[in-house]
Design a protein around this motif. Structure first.
Motif, PDB file in Angstrom:
ATOM      1  N   GLY A   1     -21.729  32.826  -8.899  1.00 15.18           N
ATOM      2  CA  GLY A   1     -22.847  33.623  -8.396  1.00 15.18           C
ATOM      3  C   GLY A   1     -22.351  34.829  -7.620  1.00 15.18           C
ATOM      4  N   ALA A   2     -23.141  35.219  -6.606  1.00 19.34           N
ATOM      5  CA  ALA A   2     -22.817  36.411  -5.823  1.00 19.34           C
ATOM      6  C   ALA A   2     -21.401  36.339  -5.257  1.00 19.34           C
ATOM      7  CB  ALA A   2     -23.835  36.563  -4.690  1.00 19.34           C
ATOM      8  N   GLY A   3     -20.987  35.153  -4.770  1.00 20.29           N
ATOM      9  CA  GLY A   3     -19.661  35.027  -4.173  1.00 20.29           C
ATOM     10  C   GLY A   3     -18.596  34.658  -5.200  1.00 20.29           C
TER      11      GLY A   3
ATOM     12  N   ASP B   1     -18.979  27.390 -14.337  1.00 22.55           N
ATOM     13  CA  ASP B   1     -20.394  27.565 -13.979  1.00 22.55           C
ATOM     14  C   ASP B   1     -21.260  26.777 -14.947  1.00 22.55           C
ATOM     15  OD1 ASP B   1     -22.006  29.683 -12.013  1.00 22.55           O
ATOM     16  OD2 ASP B   1     -23.195  28.946 -13.702  1.00 22.55           O
ATOM     17  N   ALA B   2     -22.409  26.347 -14.421  1.00 28.84           N
ATOM     18  CA  ALA B   2     -23.342  25.554 -15.217  1.00 28.84           C
ATOM     19  C   ALA B   2     -24.046  26.413 -16.267  1.00 28.84           C
ATOM     20  CB  ALA B   2     -24.366  24.905 -14.284  1.00 28.84           C
ATOM     21  N   ASN B   3     -24.027  27.727 -16.099  1.00 29.58           N
ATOM     22  CA  ASN B   3     -24.681  28.628 -17.055  1.00 29.58           C
ATOM     23  C   ASN B   3     -23.636  29.452 -17.799  1.00 29.58           C
ATOM     24  OD1 ASN B   3     -27.479  28.081 -16.311  1.00 29.58           O
ATOM     25  ND2 ASN B   3     -26.859  28.942 -14.342  1.00 29.58           N
TER      26      ASN B   3
ATOM     27  N   GLY C   1     -23.752  27.806  -4.222  1.00 34.01           N
ATOM     28  CA  GLY C   1     -25.028  28.369  -3.765  1.00 34.01           C
ATOM     29  C   GLY C   1     -25.962  27.358  -3.128  1.00 34.01           C
TER      30      GLY C   1
ATOM     31  N   LYS D   1     -28.776  36.731  -7.940  1.00 28.97           N
ATOM     32  CA  LYS D   1     -29.934  35.965  -7.464  1.00 28.97           C
ATOM     33  C   LYS D   1     -31.001  36.802  -6.733  1.00 28.97           C
ATOM     34  CE  LYS D   1     -30.746  31.430  -5.493  1.00 28.97           C
ATOM     35  NZ  LYS D   1     -30.200  30.346  -4.674  1.00 28.97           N
TER      36      LYS D   1
ATOM     37  N   GLY E   1     -18.847  27.799  -9.472  1.00 28.13           N
ATOM     38  CA  GLY E   1     -20.042  28.585  -9.160  1.00 28.13           C
ATOM     39  C   GLY E   1     -19.750  30.071  -9.315  1.00 28.13           C
TER      40      GLY E   1
ATOM     41  N   GLY F   1     -20.226  31.413   0.598  1.00 26.37           N
ATOM     42  CA  GLY F   1     -21.619  31.660   0.235  1.00 26.37           C
ATOM     43  C   GLY F   1     -22.568  30.652   0.843  1.00 26.37           C
ATOM     44  N   ASP F   2     -23.691  30.445   0.159  1.00 28.42           N
ATOM     45  CA  ASP F   2     -24.767  29.611   0.704  1.00 28.42           C
ATOM     46  C   ASP F   2     -24.379  28.144   0.889  1.00 28.42           C
ATOM     47  OD1 ASP F   2     -26.259  31.900   0.501  1.00 28.42           O
ATOM     48  OD2 ASP F   2     -27.799  31.075  -0.821  1.00 28.42           O
TER      49      ASP F   2
ATOM     50  N   ARG G   1     -26.696  34.706   2.871  1.00 32.69           N
ATOM     51  CA  ARG G   1     -27.143  35.973   2.284  1.00 32.69           C
ATOM     52  C   ARG G   1     -26.125  36.464   1.269  1.00 32.69           C
ATOM     53  NH1 ARG G   1     -28.786  39.095   7.507  1.00 32.69           N
ATOM     54  NH2 ARG G   1     -30.503  37.780   8.212  1.00 32.69           N
ATOM     55  N   ALA G   2     -26.597  37.326   0.379  1.00 30.17           N
ATOM     56  CA  ALA G   2     -25.700  37.875  -0.646  1.00 30.17           C
ATOM     57  C   ALA G   2     -24.588  38.692   0.011  1.00 30.17           C
ATOM     58  CB  ALA G   2     -26.498  38.733  -1.617  1.00 30.17           C
TER      59      ALA G   2
ATOM     60  N   MET H   1     -20.497  20.911 -12.425  1.00 34.47           N
ATOM     61  CA  MET H   1     -19.629  20.019 -11.647  1.00 34.47           C
ATOM     62  C   MET H   1     -20.426  18.809 -11.179  1.00 34.47           C
ATOM     63  SD  MET H   1     -17.548  20.818  -8.177  1.00 34.47           S
ATOM     64  CE  MET H   1     -16.742  19.503  -7.283  1.00 34.47           C
TER      65      MET H   1
HETATM   66  C1  LIG Z   1     -35.566  35.736  -4.834  1.00 31.20           C
HETATM   67  C2  LIG Z   1     -34.384  35.895  -3.903  1.00 31.20           C
HETATM   68  C3  LIG Z   1     -34.180  37.094  -3.243  1.00 31.20           C
HETATM   69  C4  LIG Z   1     -33.079  37.260  -2.410  1.00 31.20           C
HETATM   70  N1  LIG Z   1     -32.893  38.464  -1.800  1.00 31.20           N
HETATM   71  C5  LIG Z   1     -31.796  38.659  -1.029  1.00 31.20           C
HETATM   72  C6  LIG Z   1     -31.550  39.938  -0.436  1.00 31.20           C
HETATM   73  O1  LIG Z   1     -32.336  40.869  -0.602  1.00 31.20           O
HETATM   74  N2  LIG Z   1     -30.428  40.089   0.315  1.00 31.20           N
HETATM   75  C7  LIG Z   1     -29.528  39.056   0.504  1.00 31.20           C
HETATM   76  O2  LIG Z   1     -28.504  39.265   1.190  1.00 31.20           O
HETATM   77  N3  LIG Z   1     -29.736  37.838  -0.037  1.00 31.20           N
HETATM   78  C8  LIG Z   1     -30.842  37.610  -0.802  1.00 31.20           C
HETATM   79  N4  LIG Z   1     -31.057  36.376  -1.365  1.00 31.20           N
HETATM   80  C9  LIG Z   1     -30.092  35.293  -1.100  1.00 31.20           C
HETATM   81  C10 LIG Z   1     -28.864  35.458  -2.021  1.00 31.20           C
HETATM   82  O3  LIG Z   1     -29.298  35.459  -3.359  1.00 31.20           O
HETATM   83  C11 LIG Z   1     -27.895  34.305  -1.794  1.00 31.20           C
HETATM   84  O4  LIG Z   1     -27.545  34.274  -0.433  1.00 31.20           O
HETATM   85  C12 LIG Z   1     -26.616  34.507  -2.624  1.00 31.20           C
HETATM   86  O5  LIG Z   1     -26.909  34.587  -4.002  1.00 31.20           O
HETATM   87  C13 LIG Z   1     -25.644  33.355  -2.374  1.00 31.20           C
HETATM   88  O6  LIG Z   1     -24.527  33.541  -3.188  1.00 31.20           O
HETATM   89  P1  LIG Z   1     -23.668  32.275  -3.647  1.00 31.20           P
HETATM   90  O7  LIG Z   1     -22.494  32.818  -4.398  1.00 31.20           O
HETATM   91  O8  LIG Z   1     -23.431  31.374  -2.511  1.00 31.20           O
HETATM   92  O9  LIG Z   1     -24.631  31.468  -4.640  1.00 31.20           O
HETATM   93  P2  LIG Z   1     -25.419  31.916  -5.930  1.00 31.20           P
HETATM   94  O10 LIG Z   1     -25.447  33.374  -6.081  1.00 31.20           O
HETATM   95  O11 LIG Z   1     -26.708  31.170  -5.889  1.00 31.20           O
HETATM   96  O12 LIG Z   1     -24.522  31.315  -7.110  1.00 31.20           O
HETATM   97  C14 LIG Z   1     -24.317  29.929  -7.272  1.00 31.20           C
HETATM   98  C15 LIG Z   1     -23.727  29.699  -8.660  1.00 31.20           C
HETATM   99  O13 LIG Z   1     -23.294  28.354  -8.740  1.00 31.20           O
HETATM  100  C16 LIG Z   1     -23.666  27.808 -10.001  1.00 31.20           C
HETATM  101  N5  LIG Z   1     -23.765  26.360  -9.833  1.00 31.20           N
HETATM  102  C17 LIG Z   1     -24.621  25.680  -9.040  1.00 31.20           C
HETATM  103  N6  LIG Z   1     -24.369  24.359  -9.107  1.00 31.20           N
HETATM  104  C18 LIG Z   1     -23.321  24.215  -9.950  1.00 31.20           C
HETATM  105  C19 LIG Z   1     -22.579  23.072 -10.413  1.00 31.20           C
HETATM  106  N7  LIG Z   1     -22.859  21.810 -10.024  1.00 31.20           N
HETATM  107  N8  LIG Z   1     -21.562  23.278 -11.288  1.00 31.20           N
HETATM  108  C20 LIG Z   1     -21.247  24.549 -11.714  1.00 31.20           C
HETATM  109  N9  LIG Z   1     -21.912  25.643 -11.297  1.00 31.20           N
HETATM  110  C21 LIG Z   1     -22.932  25.464 -10.409  1.00 31.20           C
HETATM  111  C22 LIG Z   1     -24.969  28.499 -10.343  1.00 31.20           C
HETATM  112  O14 LIG Z   1     -25.221  28.490 -11.751  1.00 31.20           O
HETATM  113  C23 LIG Z   1     -24.719  29.915  -9.789  1.00 31.20           C
HETATM  114  O15 LIG Z   1     -24.165  30.752 -10.783  1.00 31.20           O
HETATM  115  C24 LIG Z   1     -32.173  36.178  -2.200  1.00 31.20           C
HETATM  116  C25 LIG Z   1     -32.387  34.964  -2.855  1.00 31.20           C
HETATM  117  C26 LIG Z   1     -33.478  34.813  -3.698  1.00 31.20           C
HETATM  118  C27 LIG Z   1     -33.688  33.484  -4.397  1.00 31.20           C
END
Ligand SMILES: Cc1cc2nc3c(=O)[nH]c(=O)nc-3n(C[C@H](O)[C@H](O)[C@H](O)COP(=O)(O)OP(=O)(O)OC[C@H]3O[C@@H](n4cnc5c(N)ncnc54)[C@H](O)[C@@H]3O)c2cc1C
Length: 424
Positions: free
Chosen positions: A11-13, A37-39, A113, A45, A9, A303-304, A321-322, A81
């Motif tokens: 993403g943000a984390g 990553d899947a993308n 995420g 986000k 993954g 992360g999430d 949260r991000a 994954m």
């Molecule tokens: C519209 C919107 C607005 C937001 N605004 C805020 C804000 O203002 N402030 C804030 O703190 N938070 C905000 N958030 C929440 C924040 O985006 C998330 O808390 C944060 O992105 C979580 O980070 P993460 O790394 O856990 O996951 P993500 O950033 O979601 O990244 C997950 C990654 O995992 C990859 N992935 C998923 N499944 C698989 C798999 N099976 N195999 C391989 N890769 C995979 C995805 O492609 C992605 O790249 C917002 C969310 C949204 C949707």
């Protein structure tokens, strides 16, 4: 043999963690870092509501994982994954040609995420749109534009009706961004300015908008949304979503051309008890404060997709949260360096620095905690500048401060040659 760290993954984390570990352990050849990553590209986000409204063009702002890996001494594998074998320490992922491949790890970090939680509500999967990924945000943008054009072309007296379910940050920010987009569209002469061209209804089951923020922020945002012409309905539970719109618990219907579901989150369903690991009712891995999963010390989650206690006493959990994902990535990069050197892992302490909610260019509202030593509601230009600086901090953590500044400068130049809104 070099220690193998696999991060799933980007993403943000996860992307920040891969970049930090690449720049330290990877550069010094103390470990092999691999990101899956899947993308192929990353979009932060919290910007997805801007992609949906068209105020942000993802093809300009995206970051390519292969290039980031090359620049920061880690490797990238493109794939989704699908499974985990803890005995053989193997991650299984499906590559773009549907072939299932395996990658071995000594340390695995899950950072996949979350996605919207429909809470089992009838019709949501069939009739709603979501904002969980770039693909979904772009689809929403195209639909928004085409439905708006269609409503415009067929009957000038019929507004485009959009229902948004869930008045958390995503729902609120999307309302304001769409309202802002319509004003820009009208500025390009696509339709005569009139308050009736777009009708947005924001539906929230709880007693107020932004239920997790304080009452003052809720009230300020509620009145801001109402001033923008948005029909805000709190204490309004949704019973079902149909092709016609949203059916409420009292039996009435909010008619909609587009329904967007932005209520609650859950981790991806493939995590549910994956390889016997402990998960909660929304599929998040249960982790200790070291971010290690409760049943396997070689597997971490951030992360999430992680449910991490705020303290050893167990009063509450780190919010999805991000800023939490960023703080965990930062801490885990230091902790993994220690672990690989044979020392004990660090414990994660979440610092709530406040929350800001963007209302497009109209305003930003939120609370600041810790910063400047006060905790109070803030809004206006100051809050808006701080909100925008959050993304710049994310970019700085990925590109370094000098390249982030170059990007800001390039964006300013591009603004002079592009429309303010993506109109296709
Ligand atoms: C519209 C919107 C607005 C937001 N605004 C805020 C804000 O203002 N402030 C804030 O703190 N938070 C905000 N958030 C929440 C924040 O985006 C998330 O808390 C944060 O992105 C979580 O980070 P993460 O790394 O856990 O996951 P993500 O950033 O979601 O990244 C997950 C990654 O995992 C990859 N992935 C998923 N499944 C698989 C798999 N099976 N195999 C391989 N890769 C995979 C995805 O492609 C992605 O790249 C917002 C969310 C949204 C949707």
């Amino acid at each position: 043999m070099k220690h193998k760290v696999v991060i799933v993954g980007g993403g943000a984390g996860g992307l920040e963690l891969a970049t930090r570990l690449g720049k330290t352990l990877g550069r010094r050849k103390q470990a092999e870092i691999t990101l899956v990553d899947a993308n192929l590209t990353h979009i932060w986000k919290p910007l997805l509501h801007e992609v949906a409204a068209g105020s942000l063009d993802p093809s300009i702002d995206e970051l390519n994982y292969f290039a980031q890996a090359k620049w920061n001494h880690f490797s990238f594998q493109h794939g989704r994954m699908v499974d985990l074998d803890r005995d053989r320490k193997n991650v299984m992922f499906k590559s773009s040609n549907a072939e299932v491949r395996e990658i071995q790890y000594d340390t695995l970090v899950m950072a996949v995420g979350s996605q919207c939680n429909d809470f089992g509500t009838i019709g949501v999967q069939e009739f709603c749109h979501f904002l969980d990924s770039r693909v979904q945000a772009e689809k929403l943008h195209k639909l928004f534009l085409s439905r708006y054009m269609r409503a415009h072309a067929t009957d000038k007296s019929t507004p485009l009706r959009i229902s948004i379910v869930g008045a958390g940050a995503t729902g609120v920010e999307l309302c304001a961004e769409l309202q802002h987009a319509i004003r820009i569209i009208e500025g390009y002469g696509l339709r005569q300015a009139s308050p009736s061209t777009l009708k947005i209804t924001l539906v929230e089951a709880g007693p107020r908008v932004l239920p997790v923020l304080n009452q003052d922020v809720s009230e300020t945002v509620h009145s801001g949304l109402t001033d923008l012409g948005i029909d805000v309905r709190v204490s309004t539970a949704v019973k079902e979503v149909t092709a016609e719109g949203v059916r409420l618990a009292d039996g009435s219907i909010v008619s909609a051309d587009l329904t967007i579901w932005a209520a609650g989150i859950k981790a991806p369903s493939f995590l549910k008890e994956l390889a016997g690991l402990e998960t909660n009712r929304i599929n998040q891995f249960l982790v200790r404060r070291t971010l290690q999963t409760t049943l396997d010390e070689s597997i971490f989650a951030i992360g999430d997709c992680a449910s991490c206690p705020l303290s050893d006493e167990g009063c509450g959990f780190v919010p999805p949260r991000a800023q939490a994902a960023h703080q965990q990535a930062e801490m885990l990069s230091r902790s993994l360096s220690r672990l690989i050197a044979g020392r004990s892992p660090l414990k994660f302490n979440y610092e709530d620095r406040g929350t800001l909610v963007s209302m497009a260019s109209f305003n930003a509202v939120g609370t600041l905690t810790g910063l400047l030593g006060f905790r109070k509601v803030t809004e206006g230009l100051f809050a808006r500048t701080l909100y925008m600086s959050l993304y710049r901090l994310h970019q700085a953590s990925l590109y370094g401060a000098p390249r982030m500044l170059l990007k800001v400068f390039a964006e300013l130049l591009q603004r002079r040659t592009r429309p303010r809104l993506k109109l296709h």
